[in-house]
Design a protein around this motif. Structure first.
Motif, PDB file in Angstrom:
ATOM      1  N   GLU A   1     109.610  45.077 120.124  1.00  0.00           N
ATOM      2  CA  GLU A   1     110.450  44.645 119.007  1.00  0.00           C
ATOM      3  C   GLU A   1     111.755  44.061 119.525  1.00  0.00           C
ATOM      4  OE1 GLU A   1     112.155  46.238 114.693  1.00  0.00           O
ATOM      5  OE2 GLU A   1     111.064  47.613 115.994  1.00  0.00           O
ATOM      6  N   ILE A   2     112.186  42.979 118.876  1.00  0.00           N
ATOM      7  CA  ILE A   2     113.468  42.359 119.179  1.00  0.00           C
ATOM      8  C   ILE A   2     114.250  42.232 117.878  1.00  0.00           C
ATOM      9  CG2 ILE A   2     112.633  41.106 121.208  1.00  0.00           C
ATOM     10  CD1 ILE A   2     112.431  38.600 119.440  1.00  0.00           C
ATOM     11  N   ASP A   3     115.524  41.895 117.978  1.00  0.00           N
ATOM     12  CA  ASP A   3     116.332  41.685 116.781  1.00  0.00           C
ATOM     13  C   ASP A   3     115.800  40.494 115.997  1.00  0.00           C
ATOM     14  OD1 ASP A   3     118.030  43.773 117.442  1.00  0.00           O
ATOM     15  OD2 ASP A   3     119.448  42.472 118.501  1.00  0.00           O
ATOM     16  N   LEU A   4     115.860  40.607 114.676  1.00  0.00           N
ATOM     17  CA  LEU A   4     115.460  39.493 113.832  1.00  0.00           C
ATOM     18  C   LEU A   4     116.375  38.300 114.078  1.00  0.00           C
ATOM     19  CD1 LEU A   4     114.798  41.190 110.371  1.00  0.00           C
ATOM     20  CD2 LEU A   4     113.127  39.970 111.745  1.00  0.00           C
ATOM     21  N   PRO A   5     115.833  37.078 114.027  1.00  0.00           N
ATOM     22  CA  PRO A   5     116.712  35.911 114.096  1.00  0.00           C
ATOM     23  C   PRO A   5     117.727  35.976 112.955  1.00  0.00           C
ATOM     24  CG  PRO A   5     114.413  35.271 114.273  1.00  0.00           C
ATOM     25  CD  PRO A   5     114.440  36.725 113.930  1.00  0.00           C
ATOM     26  N   GLU A   6     118.878  35.361 113.134  1.00  0.00           N
ATOM     27  CA  GLU A   6     119.975  35.485 112.156  1.00  0.00           C
ATOM     28  C   GLU A   6     119.544  35.146 110.738  1.00  0.00           C
ATOM     29  OE1 GLU A   6     123.675  33.652 113.199  1.00  0.00           O
ATOM     30  OE2 GLU A   6     123.476  34.280 115.292  1.00  0.00           O
ATOM     31  N   LYS A   7     118.807  34.054 110.578  1.00  0.00           N
ATOM     32  CA  LYS A   7     118.387  33.643 109.231  1.00  0.00           C
ATOM     33  C   LYS A   7     117.472  34.697 108.600  1.00  0.00           C
ATOM     34  CE  LYS A   7     116.409  29.802 106.675  1.00  0.00           C
ATOM     35  NZ  LYS A   7     115.841  28.457 106.737  1.00  0.00           N
ATOM     36  N   GLN A   8     116.514  35.198 109.377  1.00  0.00           N
ATOM     37  CA  GLN A   8     115.598  36.229 108.881  1.00  0.00           C
ATOM     38  C   GLN A   8     116.353  37.525 108.566  1.00  0.00           C
ATOM     39  OE1 GLN A   8     112.282  36.221 108.273  1.00  0.00           O
ATOM     40  NE2 GLN A   8     112.002  34.085 108.807  1.00  0.00           N
ATOM     41  N   ALA A   9     117.298  37.880 109.417  1.00  0.00           N
ATOM     42  CA  ALA A   9     118.086  39.101 109.192  1.00  0.00           C
ATOM     43  C   ALA A   9     118.907  38.976 107.919  1.00  0.00           C
ATOM     44  CB  ALA A   9     118.989  39.375 110.391  1.00  0.00           C
ATOM     45  N   ALA A  10     119.484  37.787 107.671  1.00  0.00           N
ATOM     46  CA  ALA A  10     120.268  37.578 106.449  1.00  0.00           C
ATOM     47  C   ALA A  10     119.376  37.679 105.213  1.00  0.00           C
ATOM     48  CB  ALA A  10     120.963  36.221 106.492  1.00  0.00           C
ATOM     49  N   LEU A  11     118.177  37.106 105.288  1.00  0.00           N
ATOM     50  CA  LEU A  11     117.246  37.195 104.152  1.00  0.00           C
ATOM     51  C   LEU A  11     116.830  38.642 103.896  1.00  0.00           C
ATOM     52  CD1 LEU A  11     114.965  34.100 104.806  1.00  0.00           C
ATOM     53  CD2 LEU A  11     116.615  34.385 102.952  1.00  0.00           C
ATOM     54  N   ALA A  12     116.561  39.379 104.972  1.00  0.00           N
ATOM     55  CA  ALA A  12     116.174  40.782 104.824  1.00  0.00           C
ATOM     56  C   ALA A  12     117.314  41.596 104.228  1.00  0.00           C
ATOM     57  CB  ALA A  12     115.752  41.359 106.174  1.00  0.00           C
ATOM     58  N   GLN A  13     118.535  41.335 104.687  1.00  0.00           N
ATOM     59  CA  GLN A  13     119.704  42.042 104.167  1.00  0.00           C
ATOM     60  C   GLN A  13     119.892  41.738 102.685  1.00  0.00           C
ATOM     61  OE1 GLN A  13     121.494  44.301 105.757  1.00  0.00           O
ATOM     62  NE2 GLN A  13     122.788  44.655 103.991  1.00  0.00           N
ATOM     63  N   ASP A  14     119.734  40.461 102.310  1.00  0.00           N
ATOM     64  CA  ASP A  14     119.881  40.079 100.908  1.00  0.00           C
ATOM     65  C   ASP A  14     118.794  40.685 100.040  1.00  0.00           C
ATOM     66  OD1 ASP A  14     122.179  38.653 101.386  1.00  0.00           O
ATOM     67  OD2 ASP A  14     121.108  36.769 101.715  1.00  0.00           O
TER      68      ASP A  14
END
Length: 194
Positions: free
Chosen positions: A173-186
Motif C-alpha cells: 500500500e502507498i499513499d493515495l494520489p492527491e486528487k484521489q485522497a481529496a475525493l476520498a476525504q470529500d
C-alpha cells in the motif's frame, strides 16, 4: 603553532573522510539500482520498447506468483499459474486484484524473477508494475503484463541452463494520489468537489 596546524589538518582530513563516506553512502542506492537493472542482478527484469524480433524453437516455462505486503488489504493473484513459451515469443499474463475494503486503496508492485541469472533476460514490454494502481471500494481489475525471454539467454554461461523462470510480484500500500485522497476525504465529509 605547529601543533595547532597539525590538529587543523587532521580535523580537515577527518571532515573530508566523513563527507566522502556520506557521498558514497548516498550514491550507493541509485548505483545499486542501476547495476541491478543493467545486469539483472537480484532478479531485476529488463524493460523493452518492443517485442523480440527473434523467436527460437526452444521453449521455457514461466511461472507466476503474487503476494501482498503485511498491511495491504487487497486480494491479489495470477490468473494463470504457468505458461510455456518459445524463447523470444511475446507472452501476455494477467493478475487479478480486488479491493474488499470500503475505501479507495493505492498500491505499487515490486517484482523480481528467479533464478536471478534469468533476470537480465526477462524483458517486460508493458506492466501494471510500472505505475501505481488505485482500486475503489469493491473494485476488481485484471492487470496485464506483456513480456518475452531474450533469446540471448541460450548463450549465457549461467542462464542457459534455465528451464523455468518465476515472475513474482508483491503489492504494498502507498499513499493515495492527491486528487484521489481529496475525493476520498470529500466523500467522508459529504461535501461536493468541483
Amino acid at each position: 603553532m605547529a601543533k595547532t596546524d597539525r590538529t587543523q589538518r587532521t580535523a580537515l582530513k577527518l571532515v573530508g573522510v566523513v563527507l566522502t563516506m556520506g557521498a558514497l553512502a548516498w550514491a550507493s542506492v541509485p548505483f545499486y539500482d542501476w547495476f541491478c537493472r543493467v545486469t539483472g542482478f537480484g532478479g531485476v527484469t529488463g524493460v523493452a520498447a518492443a517485442e523480440s524480433d527473434v523467436v527460437l524453437d526452444q521453449t521455457i516455462k514461466v511461472r507466476f506468483d503474487g503476494s501482498l505486503s503485511r498491511d495491504m488489504p487487497w486480494e491479489f493473484k495470477p490468473e494463470v499459474r504457468e505458461m510455456e513459451l518459445r524463447i523470444g515469443e511475446t507472452g501476455l499474463a494477467f493478475y487479478e486484484a480486488y479491493n474488499p475494503t470500503d475505501r479507495p486503496v493505492a498500491g505499487q508492485a515490486s517484482y523480481n524473477v528467479t533464478p536471478y541469472e534469468a533476470g537480465g533476460f526477462f524483458e517486460k514490454i508493458e506492466c501494471f508494475c510500472f505505475t501505481e494502481q488505485v482500486l475503489q471500494p469493491g473494485e476488481r481489475v485484471d492487470m496485464p503484463v506483456t513480456f518475452y525471454v531474450d533469446p540471448a539467454i541460450v548463450t549465457d554461461r549461467d542462464a542457459k541452463y534455465t528451464k523455468v523462470i518465476t515472475l513474482s510480484y508483491t503489492f504494498y500500500e502507498i499513499d493515495l494520489p492527491e486528487k484521489q485522497a481529496a475525493l476520498a476525504q470529500d466523500d467522508e465529509t459529504g461535501r461536493n468537489v468541483n
